[in-house]
Design an enzyme around this catalytic site. Sequence first.
Site, PDB file in Angstrom:
ATOM      1  N   ARG A   1      -2.330  10.229  40.690  1.00  0.00           N
ATOM      2  CA  ARG A   1      -2.592  10.995  39.477  1.00  0.00           C
ATOM      3  C   ARG A   1      -1.399  11.105  38.515  1.00  0.00           C
ATOM      4  O   ARG A   1      -1.381  11.115  37.253  1.00  0.00           O
ATOM      5  CB  ARG A   1      -3.448  12.207  39.467  1.00  0.00           C
ATOM      6  CG  ARG A   1      -4.764  12.060  40.005  1.00  0.00           C
ATOM      7  CD  ARG A   1      -5.603  13.402  39.887  1.00  0.00           C
ATOM      8  NE  ARG A   1      -5.358  14.354  40.818  1.00  0.00           N
ATOM      9  CZ  ARG A   1      -5.672  14.648  41.956  1.00  0.00           C
ATOM     10  NH1 ARG A   1      -6.459  13.795  42.716  1.00  0.00           N
ATOM     11  NH2 ARG A   1      -5.379  15.854  42.999  1.00  0.00           N
TER      12      ARG A   1
ATOM     13  N   LYS B   1      -7.225  23.417  24.731  1.00  0.00           N
ATOM     14  CA  LYS B   1      -8.403  22.598  24.241  1.00  0.00           C
ATOM     15  C   LYS B   1      -9.881  23.268  25.311  1.00  0.00           C
ATOM     16  O   LYS B   1      -9.455  23.668  26.080  1.00  0.00           O
ATOM     17  CB  LYS B   1      -8.361  20.974  24.847  1.00  0.00           C
ATOM     18  CG  LYS B   1      -9.888  20.230  24.614  1.00  0.00           C
ATOM     19  CD  LYS B   1      -9.845  18.908  25.065  1.00  0.00           C
ATOM     20  CE  LYS B   1     -11.001  18.622  26.144  1.00  0.00           C
ATOM     21  NZ  LYS B   1     -11.201  17.477  26.538  1.00  0.00           N
TER      22      LYS B   1
ATOM     23  N   LYS C   1     -12.428  18.815  17.083  1.00  0.00           N
ATOM     24  CA  LYS C   1     -12.252  17.597  17.639  1.00  0.00           C
ATOM     25  C   LYS C   1     -13.832  17.137  17.748  1.00  0.00           C
ATOM     26  O   LYS C   1     -14.520  17.653  18.866  1.00  0.00           O
ATOM     27  CB  LYS C   1     -11.595  17.661  18.996  1.00  0.00           C
ATOM     28  CG  LYS C   1     -11.533  16.322  20.022  1.00  0.00           C
ATOM     29  CD  LYS C   1     -10.811  16.366  21.110  1.00  0.00           C
ATOM     30  CE  LYS C   1     -11.138  15.138  21.905  1.00  0.00           C
ATOM     31  NZ  LYS C   1      -9.825  15.096  23.087  1.00  0.00           N
TER      32      LYS C   1
END
Length: 336
Positions: free
Chosen positions: A44, A134, A217
């Site tokens: 990752r 976020k 967003k």
Amino acid sequence: MSELNKIALKILSNDKGILAADESNGTMTKRLESVNIQSTPENRLLFRETLFTANSMKNCIGGVILYDETINQISNEGKTIPSIISDTGAVPGIKVDTGAKVLANSLDEKVTEGLDGLRERLKKYYELGARFTKWRGVYNIEEKRPSKLAIISNAHALARYSALVQESGMVPIVEPEVLMDGEHSAEDCLTKTSEVIQKCFEELIVHKIDLTGIILKPNMILAGNKSKNKISNEEVSFKTLECLKKSVPNEVPGIAFLSGGQSEIEATENLNLINKNNDTNFIMTYSYGRALQQSALKFWSKDIKDIKGTQNIFNHRAKMNTLAAQGKWSSELENK
Ligand code: 13P
């Protein structure tokens, strides 16, 4: 100009966009296994580090959203991940919600969680170098869906999250995502998305959020992926602008769209048309996950040591989207 507004503009100005690399380990595992790569912390990190050190970071990417695992990892060269991102001129960000959970009393819908202990977690992320965050609320379109309950509870959570984030000196990305899954028309998407975004701003205002220090967003206005009545890209751009003009207060500095399952080219083309037709003062750019990473991930999976080749693919996508953020993209540029 407030400090928060400065951060938001640093992320969005100069036609830059956001790289959403904040897939949870569960989602990242699905993405990696789909290209036959084992999902280990090392793999990752390797894929993400490959993107974060690409040339296009400097001119195209203004912010990177990280996941908790990644913000705590150390690069293969011994650097912290936020410092690698900051060195390119981009701002490091962090996903802070803990996921969408089943909503009590409306069991086919979800409410996003993560408020408990958030103030303390934000402090830690700030110390690690994050300057924006976020939180994603998620809504489905169906008969009587999203329900009032889902719209209110997610808006409330987004507002409480935003207040804590601004208190900690960071810019909240407010992400209410109306999913494209389903048979609904673009007109339904326009009505429901407008309702969702308007409720979010109602709550943000009640919670005294500095609207000059957030980034919205949203999804674009699209017909459902199973709808028989697709609309043209030009119509997508007009409907998206119509929705945002009537739902977003003028103080908001910028809007960074999610790609939401659109193909890479579709997401670029729609953003390009939105900017060509943009008659607002909002910056309109991208905050893409899949639409920035898909081709790069596919290429990388063939040879995970081919860093340069993978970066070339990512650089091209980032460049195309940065052109789209100016309304200067064209399909011929894809093959140059
Ligand atoms: P996609 O662009 O793949 O939809 O991801 C953006 C994102 O951050 C969703 O929360």
